[in-house]
Design a protein around this motif. Structure first.
Motif, PDB file in Angstrom:
ATOM      1  N   LEU A  36       7.326   7.995  -6.388  1.00 59.31           N
ATOM      2  CA  LEU A  36       7.971   8.953  -5.493  1.00 59.31           C
ATOM      3  C   LEU A  36       8.366  10.103  -6.184  1.00 59.31           C
ATOM      4  CD1 LEU A  36      10.203   6.298  -3.687  1.00 59.31           C
ATOM      5  CD2 LEU A  36       8.647   7.656  -2.677  1.00 59.31           C
ATOM      6  N   LYS A  37       8.699   9.771  -7.832  1.00 55.17           N
ATOM      7  CA  LYS A  37       9.159  11.059  -8.404  1.00 55.17           C
ATOM      8  C   LYS A  37       7.692  11.770  -8.686  1.00 55.17           C
ATOM      9  CE  LYS A  37      12.813   8.642 -11.069  1.00 55.17           C
ATOM     10  NZ  LYS A  37      13.332   8.240 -12.146  1.00 55.17           N
ATOM     11  N   ARG A  38       6.629  11.189  -8.852  1.00 52.47           N
ATOM     12  CA  ARG A  38       5.451  12.156  -9.090  1.00 52.47           C
ATOM     13  C   ARG A  38       5.040  12.842  -7.778  1.00 52.47           C
ATOM     14  NH1 ARG A  38      -0.354  11.006  -8.957  1.00 52.47           N
ATOM     15  NH2 ARG A  38      -0.164   9.126  -8.168  1.00 52.47           N
ATOM     16  N   TYR A  39       5.326  12.517  -6.840  1.00 56.38           N
ATOM     17  CA  TYR A  39       5.200  13.221  -5.701  1.00 56.38           C
ATOM     18  C   TYR A  39       6.146  14.161  -5.380  1.00 56.38           C
ATOM     19  CZ  TYR A  39       0.920  10.658  -5.132  1.00 56.38           C
ATOM     20  OH  TYR A  39      -0.409  10.018  -5.292  1.00 56.38           O
ATOM     21  N   ASN A  40       7.235  14.519  -6.227  1.00 56.90           N
ATOM     22  CA  ASN A  40       8.324  15.387  -5.996  1.00 56.90           C
ATOM     23  C   ASN A  40       9.247  15.065  -4.740  1.00 56.90           C
ATOM     24  OD1 ASN A  40       7.763  16.880  -8.320  1.00 56.90           O
ATOM     25  ND2 ASN A  40       6.054  17.871  -7.249  1.00 56.90           N
ATOM     26  N   GLY A  86      11.733  -1.146  -6.590  1.00 60.52           N
ATOM     27  CA  GLY A  86      12.038  -0.136  -7.357  1.00 60.52           C
ATOM     28  C   GLY A  86      11.082   0.361  -8.510  1.00 60.52           C
ATOM     29  N   LYS A  87      10.885  -0.779  -9.388  1.00 56.40           N
ATOM     30  CA  LYS A  87      10.007  -0.653 -10.674  1.00 56.40           C
ATOM     31  C   LYS A  87       8.803   0.019 -10.258  1.00 56.40           C
ATOM     32  CE  LYS A  87      12.616  -4.089 -13.155  1.00 56.40           C
ATOM     33  NZ  LYS A  87      12.511  -5.313 -13.444  1.00 56.40           N
ATOM     34  N   VAL A  88       8.295  -0.547  -9.048  1.00 51.72           N
ATOM     35  CA  VAL A  88       6.883  -0.240  -8.761  1.00 51.72           C
ATOM     36  C   VAL A  88       6.795   1.410  -8.260  1.00 51.72           C
ATOM     37  CG1 VAL A  88       5.050  -0.500  -7.065  1.00 51.72           C
ATOM     38  CG2 VAL A  88       6.091  -2.485  -8.370  1.00 51.72           C
ATOM     39  N   GLY A  92       6.196  12.412   4.048  1.00 54.41           N
ATOM     40  CA  GLY A  92       7.154  11.225   3.716  1.00 54.41           C
ATOM     41  C   GLY A  92       6.391  10.060   3.580  1.00 54.41           C
ATOM     42  N   GLY A  93       5.123  10.025   3.606  1.00 49.81           N
ATOM     43  CA  GLY A  93       3.991   8.855   3.653  1.00 49.81           C
ATOM     44  C   GLY A  93       4.529   7.715   2.685  1.00 49.81           C
ATOM     45  N   THR A  94       4.518   8.340   1.240  1.00 51.62           N
ATOM     46  CA  THR A  94       4.750   7.493   0.081  1.00 51.62           C
ATOM     47  C   THR A  94       6.025   6.789   0.285  1.00 51.62           C
ATOM     48  OG1 THR A  94       3.713   9.090  -1.148  1.00 51.62           O
ATOM     49  CG2 THR A  94       4.967   7.309  -2.211  1.00 51.62           C
TER      50      THR A  94
END
Length: 452
Positions: free
Chosen positions: A133-137, A126-128, A98-100
């Motif tokens: 967050l998607k990259r880390y699933n 949100g843009k950043v 949950g760190g990200t």
């Protein structure tokens, strides 16, 4: 008196109808306030008000801080501050489950401290953060819910435009309000981080760990955020230390953010022009709403509606804390229907006289009277509570402006999932309200310490 009250109630109902019909709130308040004053006292008084009221409102020195902080936020959104904040947060927190998402909350708090706008904070962060967050699933609900909730930090963590407007309405000291917001703002960050930790404990797959960075990457991310922290320290530190008041402090902030963005090659002529146009548009909107709110305030005062409401509350035997809870509940409900700034300008001039009467007027002399604090302390305490519950409107259906902003960026996540993801943060906010209601000293301690 009864006839004046009837006119006041009719005006209030007309205002609600006009807002429901999507008339801009500034025009609705100017129309209803102007017609109401005319109905009660005749056209001569109304024309006299129009002759002097706008100049009297817009020439207030404290209002000059508004365009400065709006411009600083516009520069910050284009200068790359959000990316630096998120990279540093992820370097420090991303290694844990949950760190990200926690890094996104920390970055929202930092960006809100420079920007002061909830919608801008949600949109920019949100843009950043969404791609990472998607990259880390991360699950869509947790990712979008975190960013929608993180955006609300911009409204309370100083400098906040809405907090400045509240201070002007109730004639509170802006610096004192900034001081009062610090601990409640920090409490929100802590509760949001705990909420994410609890979420990923229950659903481990929703927020996997990103992994630790190597030493060089960690140092680079940490060093990259130092200019942002320096800007925050110089602006707010200088204001708190008394080196300058909020308007020069905001001007210093504008210069520093502009310099940061220029040195990074992010604030070229086009971005500068867009920032100035955005500032002019937002400031003009705020000033027009302020004019409408002042007309409504005069109308309601002449109709005797706030005084009659206070008398009715006392006659009903309501305890002061019960009244406070009812007012905060009303703010939450109204927050579902209109934006935070409009609500503060519309509602606070009506609610505040009621609280003053209950605290020191009609209850005066009774044992355990009012809220057990001075009117000045009540301004501070109620202001912070009001802004927190106004925040809730930004993540509450059916409007939930922050949710709409994040959903427009995360098109692959259904809006219902975003509302589900933001629900635990809504609960955390209610816990914060309960803590601050039970312990007013958390809000009042820092202003008393620094002013004493």
């Amino acid at each position: 008196m009864a006839e004046a009250l009837s006119v006041g109630l009719a005006g209030l109902a007309a205002l609600v109808v006009l807002i429901a019909l999507r008339m801009p709130i500034a025009y609705a308040m100017i129309l209803v306030g102007g017609l109401g004053i005319t109905a009660l006292n005749g056209p001569a008084l109304m024309l006299n008000q129009l002759k002097t009221l706008a100049y009297g409102q817009f020439s207030i020195y404290d209002l000059s801080v508004v365009p400065m902080f709006v411009l600083m936020g516009a520069f910050a959104a284009r200068a790359g501050l959000s990316a630096a904040l998120f990279r540093a947060g992820n370097a420090w927190l991303g290694w844990m489950r949950g760190g990200t998402a926690m890094a996104a909350i920390a970055a929202c708090a930092g960006f809100g401290a420079v920007c002061g706008s909830s919608l801008a904070t949600a949109s920019t962060m949100g843009k950043v953060a969404l791609p990472e967050l998607k990259r880390y699933n991360y699950s869509g609900a947790l990712a979008t819910g975190t960013l929608a909730a993180g955006g609300v930090l911009g409204i309370l963590i100083p400098p906040s435009v809405v907090l400045i407007i509240y201070a002007i309405i109730v004639e509170a000291n802006i610096v004192t309000m900034f001081m009062a917001a610090m601990l409640p703002g920090a409490l929100a960050v802590v509760l949001f981080l705990l909420t994410i930790a609890a979420y990923v404990t229950i659903r481990p797959k929703a927020g996997p760990a990103a992994g630790a960075l190597d030493g060089a990457e960690f140092r680079a991310a940490t060093l990259g955020v130092m200019p942002v922290l320096g800007i925050f320290a110089i602006v707010l530190g200088g204001i708190y230390a008394g080196f300058y008041n909020p308007t020069p402090g905001a001007a210093v902030g504008v210069a520093l953010v502009w310099l940061y963005g220029t040195l990074r090659g992010r604030l070229r002529l086009g971005e500068l022009r867009d920032s100035l146009l955005e500032t002019a548009s937002i400031t003009g909107m705020i000033y027009l709403i302020l004019l409408g709110a002042e007309l409504m305030k005069i109308f309601m005062s002449r109709a005797g509606l706030p005084q009659a409401t206070a008398e009715w509350i006392v006659a009903a035997g309501m305890e002061p804390m019960t009244v406070m809870l009812l007012l905060l509940l009303a703010l939450i409900l109204l927050g579902c229907l209109m934006d935070s700034l409009s609500m503060i300008l519309l509602v606070i001039p009506f609610f505040w006289p009621v609280l003053v009467e209950i605290n020191g007027g009609l209850y005066q002399g009774a044992e355990g009277a009012g809220f057990g604090m001075s009117t000045e302390d009540l301004k501070i305490w109620f202001g912070i509570l009001a802004l927190i519950v106004v925040e809730l409107g930004l993540i509450t259906p059916p409007v939930g402006m922050n949710v709409f902003v994040i959903s427009s960026l995360a098109k692959d996540t259904p809006m219902l999932d975003t509302f589900k993801g933001v629900a635990p943060f809504f609960g955390a906010e209610l816990v914060r309200v309960g803590i601050l209601l039970a312990f007013p000293a958390l809000t009042l301690w820092l202003p008393h310490l620094l002013s004493g």
